[in-house]
Motif scaffolding. Structure first.
Motif, PDB file in Angstrom:
ATOM      1  N   LEU A  52       0.838  -1.206   0.000  1.00 11.90           N
ATOM      2  CA  LEU A  52       0.000   0.000   0.000  1.00 11.90           C
ATOM      3  C   LEU A  52       0.874   1.258   0.000  1.00 11.90           C
ATOM      4  N   ASP A  53       2.110   1.117   0.443  1.00 10.65           N
ATOM      5  CA  ASP A  53       3.057   2.228   0.567  1.00 10.65           C
ATOM      6  C   ASP A  53       2.498   3.313   1.486  1.00 10.65           C
ATOM      7  N   HIS A  54       1.884   2.832   2.572  1.00 12.04           N
ATOM      8  CA  HIS A  54       1.354   3.756   3.578  1.00 12.04           C
ATOM      9  C   HIS A  54       1.489   3.032   4.901  1.00 12.04           C
ATOM     10  N   HIS A  55       2.157   3.634   5.874  1.00  4.56           N
ATOM     11  CA  HIS A  55       2.645   2.880   7.026  1.00  4.56           C
ATOM     12  C   HIS A  55       2.093   3.420   8.343  1.00  4.56           C
ATOM     13  N   PRO A  56       1.741   2.508   9.244  1.00  5.93           N
ATOM     14  CA  PRO A  56       1.222   2.953  10.551  1.00  5.93           C
ATOM     15  C   PRO A  56       2.360   3.380  11.469  1.00  5.93           C
ATOM     16  N   LEU A  69      -2.683   6.505  12.676  1.00  9.42           N
ATOM     17  CA  LEU A  69      -2.537   6.676  11.236  1.00  9.42           C
ATOM     18  C   LEU A  69      -2.738   8.133  10.844  1.00  9.42           C
ATOM     19  N   THR A  70      -1.737   8.700  10.210  1.00 13.36           N
ATOM     20  CA  THR A  70      -1.855  10.029   9.594  1.00 13.36           C
ATOM     21  C   THR A  70      -1.085   9.983   8.278  1.00 13.36           C
ATOM     22  N   THR A  71      -1.243  11.015   7.490  1.00 19.46           N
ATOM     23  CA  THR A  71      -0.540  11.098   6.217  1.00 19.46           C
ATOM     24  C   THR A  71       0.483  12.228   6.274  1.00 19.46           C
ATOM     25  N   HIS A  72       1.736  11.869   6.238  1.00 17.96           N
ATOM     26  CA  HIS A  72       2.815  12.863   6.333  1.00 17.96           C
ATOM     27  C   HIS A  72       2.674  13.894   5.224  1.00 17.96           C
ATOM     28  N   GLU A  73       2.324  13.379   4.037  1.00 22.37           N
ATOM     29  CA  GLU A  73       2.254  14.266   2.874  1.00 22.37           C
ATOM     30  C   GLU A  73       1.048  15.198   2.925  1.00 22.37           C
ATOM     31  N   ALA A  74       0.187  15.035   3.917  1.00 21.59           N
ATOM     32  CA  ALA A  74      -0.952  15.946   4.092  1.00 21.59           C
ATOM     33  C   ALA A  74      -0.848  16.601   5.465  1.00 21.59           C
TER      34      ALA A  74
HETATM   35  N1  HBI Z   1       3.029   6.464   5.533  1.00 22.36           N
HETATM   36  N2  HBI Z   1       1.647   7.106   7.238  1.00 22.36           N
HETATM   37  C1  HBI Z   1       2.282   7.402   6.119  1.00 22.36           C
HETATM   38  N3  HBI Z   1       2.142   8.646   5.587  1.00 22.36           N
HETATM   39  C2  HBI Z   1       2.756   8.972   4.412  1.00 22.36           C
HETATM   40  O1  HBI Z   1       2.598  10.101   3.938  1.00 22.36           O
HETATM   41  C3  HBI Z   1       3.544   8.002   3.774  1.00 22.36           C
HETATM   42  C4  HBI Z   1       3.662   6.754   4.401  1.00 22.36           C
HETATM   43  N4  HBI Z   1       4.397   5.803   3.826  1.00 22.36           N
HETATM   44  C5  HBI Z   1       5.127   5.999   2.626  1.00 22.36           C
HETATM   45  C6  HBI Z   1       4.894   7.297   2.008  1.00 22.36           C
HETATM   46  N5  HBI Z   1       4.171   8.247   2.568  1.00 22.36           N
HETATM   47  C7  HBI Z   1       5.485   7.474   0.674  1.00 22.36           C
HETATM   48  O2  HBI Z   1       4.469   7.659  -0.283  1.00 22.36           O
HETATM   49  C8  HBI Z   1       6.448   8.671   0.570  1.00 22.36           C
HETATM   50  O3  HBI Z   1       7.278   8.708   1.669  1.00 22.36           O
HETATM   51  C9  HBI Z   1       7.216   8.585  -0.727  1.00 22.36           C
END
Ligand code: HBI
Length: 100
Positions: A52-56, A69-74
């Motif tokens: 999923l490329d999204h990490h807890p 869970l949050t979104t770094h990019e947001a």
């Molecule tokens: N996990 N929780 C979280 N938030 C992110 O924004 C995020 C992530 N895992 C990977 C990720 N972003 C990648 O898309 C970027 O670091 C490239």
């Protein structure tokens, strides 16, 4: 990736038992029948999390696992990606007899 509105977050939470919106993150704590089950849950979920490329942000203490869970990019707010990740984690937790 835009942050969800409070209404969108509560709609999502209505379908995610055990999850809450706490301190700006989607939050859940599970308790398993053993340390081994808690670890097995985390290990089993790991490949799907990576796909999923999204990490807890998560931690383990004995038979408990806690996830934020949050979104770094947001700006570290909650987005649809966090909801998707919560569903993924929930599907794995079910297989390891989480109590709560
Ligand atoms: N996990 N929780 C979280 N938030 C992110 O924004 C995020 C992530 N895992 C990977 C990720 N972003 C990648 O898309 C970027 O670091 C490239």
């Amino acid at each position: 990736m835009h942050p969800l509105t409070p209404a969108e977050i509560s709609d999502a939470l209505a379908t995610l038992p055990g999850w809450a919106h706490r301190d700006g993150a989607l939050h859940r704590a599970w308790r398993f029948d053993s340390f081994r089950s808690a670890m097995a849950f985390m290990s089993a979920a790991a490949p799907d999390i990576d796909r999923l490329d999204h990490h807890p942000e998560w931690s383990n203490v004995y038979d408990r696992v806690e996830a934020r869970l949050t979104t770094h990019e947001a700006a570290h707010l909650v987005t649809a990606r966090d909801v998707e990740l919560a569903r993924l984690l929930e599907s794995h937790a079910l297989r390891f007899s989480a109590w709560v």
